[in-house]
Design a protein around this motif. Sequence first.
Motif, mmCIF file in Angstrom:
data_model
loop_
_atom_site.group_PDB
_atom_site.id
_atom_site.type_symbol
_atom_site.label_atom_id
_atom_site.label_comp_id
_atom_site.label_asym_id
_atom_site.label_seq_id
_atom_site.Cartn_x
_atom_site.Cartn_y
_atom_site.Cartn_z
ATOM 1 N N PHE A 24 -50.195 -36.211 5.576
ATOM 2 C CA PHE A 24 -50.473 -37.476 6.267
ATOM 3 C C PHE A 24 -51.176 -37.316 7.621
ATOM 4 N N SER A 25 -51.070 -36.123 8.231
ATOM 5 C CA SER A 25 -51.596 -35.987 9.594
ATOM 6 C C SER A 25 -52.738 -34.987 9.730
ATOM 7 N N LEU A 26 -52.928 -34.110 8.788
ATOM 8 C CA LEU A 26 -53.967 -33.090 8.908
ATOM 9 C C LEU A 26 -54.986 -33.237 7.784
ATOM 10 N N ASP A 27 -56.208 -32.994 8.112
ATOM 11 C CA ASP A 27 -57.289 -33.053 7.121
ATOM 12 C C ASP A 27 -57.570 -31.638 6.634
ATOM 13 N N VAL A 28 -56.811 -31.209 5.624
ATOM 14 C CA VAL A 28 -56.943 -29.847 5.113
ATOM 15 C C VAL A 28 -57.179 -29.873 3.607
ATOM 16 N N SER A 29 -57.644 -28.766 3.095
ATOM 17 C CA SER A 29 -57.891 -28.630 1.656
ATOM 18 C C SER A 29 -56.572 -28.677 0.884
ATOM 19 N N PHE A 30 -56.654 -29.114 -0.366
ATOM 20 C CA PHE A 30 -55.467 -29.122 -1.216
ATOM 21 C C PHE A 30 -54.926 -27.709 -1.414
ATOM 22 N N LEU A 31 -55.768 -26.704 -1.303
ATOM 23 C CA LEU A 31 -55.308 -25.321 -1.453
ATOM 24 C C LEU A 31 -54.283 -24.978 -0.371
ATOM 25 N N TRP B 26 -35.092 -29.609 3.420
ATOM 26 C CA TRP B 26 -35.199 -30.872 4.150
ATOM 27 C C TRP B 26 -35.434 -30.699 5.646
ATOM 28 N N GLY B 27 -35.178 -29.481 6.157
ATOM 29 C CA GLY B 27 -35.445 -29.230 7.565
ATOM 30 C C GLY B 27 -36.804 -28.632 7.829
ATOM 31 N N LEU B 28 -37.379 -27.996 6.787
ATOM 32 C CA LEU B 28 -38.674 -27.326 6.959
ATOM 33 C C LEU B 28 -39.687 -27.685 5.876
ATOM 34 N N GLY B 29 -39.341 -27.413 4.622
ATOM 35 C CA GLY B 29 -40.308 -27.539 3.535
ATOM 36 C C GLY B 29 -40.900 -28.930 3.368
ATOM 37 N N VAL B 30 -40.052 -29.926 3.092
ATOM 38 C CA VAL B 30 -40.536 -31.291 2.847
ATOM 39 C C VAL B 30 -41.186 -31.905 4.092
ATOM 40 N N PRO B 31 -40.572 -31.802 5.302
ATOM 41 C CA PRO B 31 -41.228 -32.376 6.487
ATOM 42 C C PRO B 31 -42.600 -31.769 6.769
ATOM 43 N N LEU B 32 -42.719 -30.439 6.646
ATOM 44 C CA LEU B 32 -44.005 -29.786 6.891
ATOM 45 C C LEU B 32 -45.043 -30.228 5.874
ATOM 46 N N TYR B 33 -44.620 -30.343 4.627
ATOM 47 C CA TYR B 33 -45.522 -30.774 3.553
ATOM 48 C C TYR B 33 -46.011 -32.207 3.813
ATOM 49 N N LEU C 109 -45.317 -36.908 -2.819
ATOM 50 C CA LEU C 109 -46.196 -36.701 -1.668
ATOM 51 C C LEU C 109 -47.573 -36.185 -2.093
ATOM 52 N N THR C 110 -47.599 -35.366 -3.149
ATOM 53 C CA THR C 110 -48.873 -34.838 -3.629
ATOM 54 C C THR C 110 -49.804 -35.966 -4.061
ATOM 55 N N GLY C 111 -49.233 -37.071 -4.513
ATOM 56 C CA GLY C 111 -50.050 -38.213 -4.934
ATOM 57 C C GLY C 111 -50.918 -38.769 -3.822
ATOM 58 N N TYR C 112 -50.513 -38.516 -2.559
ATOM 59 C CA TYR C 112 -51.289 -38.992 -1.416
ATOM 60 C C TYR C 112 -52.378 -38.008 -1.002
ATOM 61 N N ALA C 113 -52.480 -36.888 -1.707
ATOM 62 C CA ALA C 113 -53.484 -35.878 -1.363
ATOM 63 C C ALA C 113 -54.806 -36.104 -2.073
ATOM 64 N N GLY C 114 -54.872 -37.123 -2.938
ATOM 65 C CA GLY C 114 -56.135 -37.440 -3.607
ATOM 66 C C GLY C 114 -56.066 -37.284 -5.111
ATOM 67 N N THR C 115 -57.059 -37.860 -5.778
ATOM 68 C CA THR C 115 -57.105 -37.841 -7.244
ATOM 69 C C THR C 115 -57.256 -36.432 -7.793
ATOM 70 N N ALA D 113 -56.240 -33.677 -6.468
ATOM 71 C CA ALA D 113 -54.963 -32.978 -6.314
ATOM 72 C C ALA D 113 -53.997 -33.360 -7.428
ATOM 73 N N LEU D 114 -53.939 -34.657 -7.743
ATOM 74 C CA LEU D 114 -53.051 -35.114 -8.817
ATOM 75 C C LEU D 114 -53.464 -34.521 -10.156
ATOM 76 N N ALA D 115 -54.775 -34.480 -10.411
ATOM 77 C CA ALA D 115 -55.270 -33.928 -11.679
ATOM 78 C C ALA D 115 -54.902 -32.451 -11.799
ATOM 79 N N VAL D 116 -55.075 -31.716 -10.705
ATOM 80 C CA VAL D 116 -54.768 -30.282 -10.724
ATOM 81 C C VAL D 116 -53.267 -30.056 -10.895
ATOM 82 N N MET D 117 -52.440 -30.817 -10.171
ATOM 83 C CA MET D 117 -50.990 -30.659 -10.290
ATOM 84 C C MET D 117 -50.504 -31.019 -11.678
ATOM 85 N N GLY D 118 -51.158 -32.006 -12.311
ATOM 86 C CA GLY D 118 -50.787 -32.383 -13.676
ATOM 87 C C GLY D 118 -50.959 -31.233 -14.651
#
Length: 459
Positions: free
Chosen positions: A417-424, A405-412, A269-275, A277-282
């Motif tokens: 996909f639905s909110l325009d927020v900072s990677f932080l 699966w009931g909170l963490g992954v769905p919220l993430y 999912l982090t891969g969809y947050a932008g380049t 974000a991927l670089a920082v997570m790497g």
Amino acid sequence: MVQTFSTPLSSRTLWVSVLSLALPVAAQMILQSLIGMADVLMVGNLGPAALAAVGLAAKLHFLLLVLMAGLGAGCGILVAQYTGASNMPACQRTVALTLFVGAVVMIPFTLAFAFLSELWVPLINPDAEVARLTITYLKITAPVLLITQVIIIYEAGLRALGNTGLPLAMGALAGLCNIILNYALIFGHFGFPAMGVEGAAWATLVARALQLTGTLLWVYHKKHAFALAKSHFVAAANRQDLKRFVNFSLPLVINHIVWGVGNATYHVLTGYAGTDALAVMGIVVPIESLFFSIFIGLSNASTVLIGRALGGDKTDEAWQLYGFFIRLTMVLAAVLSVSLWFARPLVVGIFDELDVQTATLLNNTLAIFCVLVWIKTMNMVRILGVLRAGGDNRFCLTTDTLVMWGLGVPLYAFTIFSLDVSFLVIFALMFVEDTAKFLPVWVRIRFRRWMKNLTVAKA
């Protein structure tokens, strides 16, 4: 000889036991992380198709490794408790039974890798070249699945008896062998032909075979209790013990799989947050791995020592040990977090190829990690160490599954996909899951329902 700690928990004997159990496990995890990085760097020189193929094969191996670790954890917990009860024949039966179950579980996957990979690999990767290279790698490394399962079971049993040095030594030997053979077989050095991806596969197989051979040679040469004979497997081959072991270990295995798939989902999912974000997570992921190594080592030490106390019906000692490990975790988390906070400029400076925007994002991401990581470390020791020492596997599975699966992954996923927020903000959401688990886990421990003697109670 098994140590007991009825006397003050600040005693030198306890500290020696904790360090001897925790540090080798932490060192082995750090070593594995560094070896993994070296593998990626060497295979990366072969081009993107080779890197993608080895990466895909590594993910498939990792998913099965998670399953193997669940069986190993079940073995280790039971051996620790039987050790506390001074019941070595039960320890031997447990290892023998786990080896049997592990073989039954891994043989179908081994056959699927060795003989059927042409049928299913193209279904998970449509790139013909990547699929071809992946199939080649999987065919050669198919026996690694059975070999690794045996290694993990022996390591779990040995650690439960307090021998963490042998797994570390054999892991280091295998890692060094893997790196040398990668260099020789991938690129064609020391008189070997350049074999590319095929060479990387053979290096992995030989290294793992060497690790298992070294472990078994030591065990049988020393006439160790785990130098199993036919009689031990015969003694373990009864329906009641098999049913009890499966009922005890199945939640652990499922829990490991749930965690592995969930952890992979976060990173996909982090891969969809932008380049950026991927670089920082790497960069952040290997730092996280190194940071958590010491706490995984502490979890191992707490499982062994608390499990022994519970197996010996010393519940007061087990409770004292819990308090000791939680205090130690809090102090270490604080010291390491503060150290990393002030070391952030140095960490960012290592990656001088980053642009200013990405470097700033990395610096701020590490700041969030330093502030929130204590929640994850406390849960880690409480769940992986304390609760599992008493065999509270079903509670751990239920809590992890519902929260992840009931909170963490769905919220993430919703946020990405639905909110325009900072990677932080997105990165901080990775800690929502541990925050939600914190109180239920604490309450569970305070009520002491996890304090079970598995050597006499029904698992």
